[in-house]
Design a protein around this motif. Structure first.
Motif, PDB file in Angstrom:
ATOM      1  N   VAL A 460       0.839  -1.196   0.000  1.00  0.00           N
ATOM      2  CA  VAL A 460       0.000   0.000   0.000  1.00  0.00           C
ATOM      3  C   VAL A 460       0.876   1.248   0.000  1.00  0.00           C
ATOM      4  O   VAL A 460       1.712   1.448   0.873  1.00  0.00           O
ATOM      5  N   GLY A 461       0.664   2.089  -1.011  1.00  0.00           N
ATOM      6  CA  GLY A 461       1.386   3.346  -1.076  1.00  0.00           C
ATOM      7  C   GLY A 461       0.718   4.450  -0.279  1.00  0.00           C
ATOM      8  O   GLY A 461       1.377   5.257   0.370  1.00  0.00           O
ATOM      9  N   GLU A 462      -0.627   4.462  -0.310  1.00  0.00           N
ATOM     10  CA  GLU A 462      -1.366   5.496   0.411  1.00  0.00           C
ATOM     11  C   GLU A 462      -2.829   5.084   0.479  1.00  0.00           C
ATOM     12  O   GLU A 462      -3.321   4.348  -0.386  1.00  0.00           O
ATOM     13  N   THR A 463      -3.504   5.562   1.516  1.00  0.00           N
ATOM     14  CA  THR A 463      -4.923   5.281   1.698  1.00  0.00           C
ATOM     15  C   THR A 463      -5.709   6.585   1.583  1.00  0.00           C
ATOM     16  O   THR A 463      -5.259   7.640   2.047  1.00  0.00           O
ATOM     17  N   TYR A 464      -6.901   6.488   0.980  1.00  0.00           N
ATOM     18  CA  TYR A 464      -7.698   7.684   0.701  1.00  0.00           C
ATOM     19  C   TYR A 464      -9.113   7.510   1.227  1.00  0.00           C
ATOM     20  O   TYR A 464      -9.691   6.416   1.162  1.00  0.00           O
ATOM     21  N   ALA A 465      -9.655   8.615   1.738  1.00  0.00           N
ATOM     22  CA  ALA A 465     -11.063   8.661   2.120  1.00  0.00           C
ATOM     23  C   ALA A 465     -11.881   9.123   0.918  1.00  0.00           C
ATOM     24  O   ALA A 465     -11.391   9.852   0.053  1.00  0.00           O
ATOM     25  N   ILE A 466     -13.140   8.686   0.862  1.00  0.00           N
ATOM     26  CA  ILE A 466     -14.057   9.119  -0.198  1.00  0.00           C
ATOM     27  C   ILE A 466     -15.259   9.771   0.469  1.00  0.00           C
ATOM     28  O   ILE A 466     -16.027   9.100   1.179  1.00  0.00           O
ATOM     29  N   TYR A 467     -15.414  11.067   0.273  1.00  0.00           N
ATOM     30  CA  TYR A 467     -16.519  11.816   0.871  1.00  0.00           C
ATOM     31  C   TYR A 467     -17.545  12.162  -0.210  1.00  0.00           C
ATOM     32  O   TYR A 467     -17.180  12.612  -1.307  1.00  0.00           O
ATOM     33  N   HIS A 468     -18.800  11.958   0.116  1.00  0.00           N
ATOM     34  CA  HIS A 468     -19.879  12.463  -0.733  1.00  0.00           C
ATOM     35  C   HIS A 468     -20.124  13.904  -0.300  1.00  0.00           C
ATOM     36  O   HIS A 468     -20.467  14.177   0.865  1.00  0.00           O
ATOM     37  N   VAL A 469     -19.931  14.868  -1.209  1.00  0.00           N
ATOM     38  CA  VAL A 469     -19.949  16.275  -0.816  1.00  0.00           C
ATOM     39  C   VAL A 469     -20.834  17.089  -1.746  1.00  0.00           C
ATOM     40  O   VAL A 469     -21.094  16.718  -2.896  1.00  0.00           O
ATOM     41  N   GLN A 470     -21.265  18.205  -1.205  1.00  0.00           N
ATOM     42  CA  GLN A 470     -21.902  19.267  -1.984  1.00  0.00           C
ATOM     43  C   GLN A 470     -20.901  20.405  -2.072  1.00  0.00           C
ATOM     44  O   GLN A 470     -20.424  20.907  -1.036  1.00  0.00           O
ATOM     45  N   MET A 471     -20.536  20.807  -3.276  1.00  0.00           N
ATOM     46  CA  MET A 471     -19.574  21.891  -3.443  1.00  0.00           C
ATOM     47  C   MET A 471     -20.244  23.227  -3.148  1.00  0.00           C
ATOM     48  O   MET A 471     -21.340  23.504  -3.630  1.00  0.00           O
ATOM     49  N   GLN A 472     -19.603  24.048  -2.346  1.00  0.00           N
ATOM     50  CA  GLN A 472     -20.132  25.354  -1.976  1.00  0.00           C
ATOM     51  C   GLN A 472     -20.071  26.298  -3.175  1.00  0.00           C
ATOM     52  O   GLN A 472     -19.096  26.295  -3.931  1.00  0.00           O
ATOM     53  N   CYS A 473     -21.072  27.111  -3.344  1.00  0.00           N
ATOM     54  CA  CYS A 473     -21.178  27.985  -4.515  1.00  0.00           C
ATOM     55  C   CYS A 473     -20.885  29.437  -4.158  1.00  0.00           C
ATOM     56  O   CYS A 473     -21.128  29.889  -3.035  1.00  0.00           O
ATOM     57  N   THR A 474     -20.392  30.163  -5.146  1.00  0.00           N
ATOM     58  CA  THR A 474     -20.222  31.607  -5.004  1.00  0.00           C
ATOM     59  C   THR A 474     -21.524  32.294  -5.421  1.00  0.00           C
ATOM     60  O   THR A 474     -22.471  31.664  -5.885  1.00  0.00           O
ATOM     61  N   ALA A 475     -21.547  33.618  -5.276  1.00  0.00           N
ATOM     62  CA  ALA A 475     -22.741  34.379  -5.679  1.00  0.00           C
ATOM     63  C   ALA A 475     -23.004  34.248  -7.176  1.00  0.00           C
ATOM     64  O   ALA A 475     -24.142  34.382  -7.630  1.00  0.00           O
ATOM     65  N   ALA A 476     -21.930  33.960  -7.937  1.00  0.00           N
ATOM     66  CA  ALA A 476     -22.091  33.813  -9.385  1.00  0.00           C
ATOM     67  C   ALA A 476     -22.557  32.410  -9.774  1.00  0.00           C
ATOM     68  O   ALA A 476     -22.667  32.105 -10.957  1.00  0.00           O
ATOM     69  N   GLY A 477     -22.782  31.570  -8.764  1.00  0.00           N
ATOM     70  CA  GLY A 477     -23.256  30.223  -9.057  1.00  0.00           C
ATOM     71  C   GLY A 477     -22.170  29.252  -9.470  1.00  0.00           C
ATOM     72  O   GLY A 477     -22.456  28.216 -10.079  1.00  0.00           O
ATOM     73  N   GLN A 478     -20.898  29.560  -9.139  1.00  0.00           N
ATOM     74  CA  GLN A 478     -19.791  28.672  -9.458  1.00  0.00           C
ATOM     75  C   GLN A 478     -19.121  28.200  -8.175  1.00  0.00           C
ATOM     76  O   GLN A 478     -19.239  28.837  -7.124  1.00  0.00           O
TER      77      GLN A 478
END
Length: 489
Positions: A460-478
């Motif tokens: 094993v070289g490295e272990t990773y977590a997997i998160y289900h996320v909602q990306m936060q948006c700016t006022a411009a919707g990005q």
């Protein structure tokens, strides 16, 4: 006749070595930094946060010739090493024959020693396997040394124009190119040979050529808040004199390892003999070596000197290394080539089962293709793959199945021209070595999947977590500081 046949033999050996390096580059998975530099090549610019743009230019040329593959990313490395080898061999031959009084055959043999010792360094061997800013840097420093040898042996001022181009292109490769260039400036000011040149227009015209090549990088920094200059200059901010002995030992050990032990001895012996030489090119080489060395030693008083930084000196050092008439130069080079071969074997076949703490090939290169496919298989179809580490994002963009969207989230991506990522849900892949939770300014965590490991042959070289996320948006919707990375065609 025998020497001529020997030249042909060594030339064929260099061609074979170049072909072998191309093949090795195709077999070994990309490191995170290489995958990141590949993205630079897909977003051409006159500068980037971490380095000047020449590594991106090299990769772009390689992609055009070899396709969007690991071989394409690295293709220019072996060929630039071959060209640099020839340039330094000619520099040594001309210097020793014209200025040091060597017989022609003896000078040619010294040129061969330079070529063989250069290719016996682990730095060049690994540097032709991996595409980093040091790859173009070594080529243009070799061009600088060769053009300076022509200047000193012919006395023709027009060679200053080539010197200026080499200095500018070296700076466009990596900022450490200023160090041997500053050594050249010391030679111009402090030696009679140098001051004679300052009375002519040629070094000033050479400086103008260098300025032309450097100006796009300076302009990019000026229009991007001096981002790259500030990042590299900021390395002097950490200062821990109490760790001086540790830093000095790391510097020495790193150079013995990167030069390879035998070649390192020739470097030291060459510098000792160079000190005793009085011709103009010898003085010039010495200035180009000693000033950068003094800078690295001063830096090591209170901060770590990365092992690859002094590689900028290797072209000048390998020319000086031709001075010792010691037996064993072939064996010294052979040891370095063997060490590189062992690194490649470990990276490809992993015969030694080591922990990632000791196995750099596992930590940097191990298992990326399989890992990327497993990540895609673990998350819902058509969902975004997200990473807030630039290297991980770049690896996923390269190795994930074709067409799978990958989003990179980090402030550095604002300096690129990639399209802004849309707001929405996705799956954040994050290394477990980062013990904190995803940044709430960028993500709202909706859930978490089981961890996933990146492994090679069971290690094993490295272990990773997997998160289900909602990306936060700016006022411009990005999404904030988030871009959609290009997928492979």
């Amino acid at each position: 006749m025998r020497l001529k046949q020997s030249y042909y033999g060594w030339g064929l050996a260099l061609l074979a070595l170049t072909a072998a390096r191309v093949l090795m580059g195709a077999l070994v998975p990309l490191t995170p930094d290489e995958a990141y530099y590949r993205l630079w090549a897909l977003a051409p610019a006159a500068g980037y946060l971490d380095h000047p743009p020449m590594v991106a230019v090299f990769i772009r040329l390689g992609l055009l010739l070899g396709g969007d593959t690991a071989c394409g990313v690295r293709l220019m490395g072996p060929f630039s090493a071959a060209v640099g080898t020839v340039l330094l061999a000619m520099a040594t031959r001309d210097w020793l024959q014209v200025l040091r009084g060597y017989a022609p055959d003896e000078a040619k043999r010294a040129g061969l020693r330079t070529a063989v010792l250069l290719n016996g360094t682990v730095a060049l061997g690994v540097g032709t396997l991996l595409m980093t800013p040091d790859t173009p840097l070594l080529l243009f420093m070799a061009l600088m040394v060769w053009s300076l040898s022509r200047l000193c042996t012919t006395g023709k001022g027009a060679w200053w124009l080539v010197v200026g181009a080499a200095v500018g292109l070296g700076f466009d490769s990596k900022y450490t190119a200023v160090l041997p260039s500053a050594g050249m400036g010391i030679w111009l000011l402090l030696t009679s040979s140098g001051r004679q040149w300052l009375k002519t227009c040629w070094p000033w015209l050479g400086g103008l050529v260098a300025a032309v090549f450097v100006s796009p990088v300076v302009y990019w920094n000026a229009t991007h808040h001096w981002a790259s200059f500030m990042k590299q200059g900021g390395r002097t901010g950490d200062w821990h004199p109490a760790k001086m002995l540790t830093y000095f030992s790391e510097l020495l050990g790193g150079q013995i390892g990167l030069a390879s032990p035998g070649v390192f001895l020739f470097f030291v012996g060459g510098c000792v003999l160079l000190w005793k030489c009085r011709d103009s090119f010898s003085r010039l080489l010495l200035c180009m070596i000693l000033l950068p060395l003094a800078v690295f030693l001063q830096h090591a008083v209170g901060a770590r000197v990365q092992a690859n930084w002094p590689v900028v000196l290797y072209p000048a050092l390998t020319v000086a290394a031709a001075l010792p008439h010691w037996r064993g130069w072939k064996a010294a080079s052979g040891l370095g080539v063997t060490l590189v071969l062992l690194i490649v074997i470990q990276a490809v076949a992993s015969p030694l089962k080591l922990s990632p703490h000791f196995d750099m090939t596992l930590r940097q290169m191990g298992g990326w293709p399989t890992f990327s496919r497993e990540v895609v298989a673990r998350v819902p179809a058509n969902s975004l793959l997200i990473a807030d580490e630039y290297g991980l994002a770049a690896e996923l963009a390269f190795y994930a199945p074709l067409g799978r969207p990958v989003v990179a989230v980090e402030p550095r991506w604002d300096l690129f021209t990639f399209p802004a990522a849309p707001c929405g849900e996705g799956y954040l892949i994050r290394s477990r070595r980062r013990h904190d939770l995803p940044d709430g300014a960028f993500f709202k965590v909706l859930g978490q999947e089981p961890d996933i490991a990146r492994a090679r042959d069971g290690a094993v070289g490295e272990t990773y977590a997997i998160y289900h996320v909602q990306m936060q948006c700016t006022a411009a919707g990005q999404s904030r500081n988030a871009v959609l990375l290009p997928t492979r065609n």
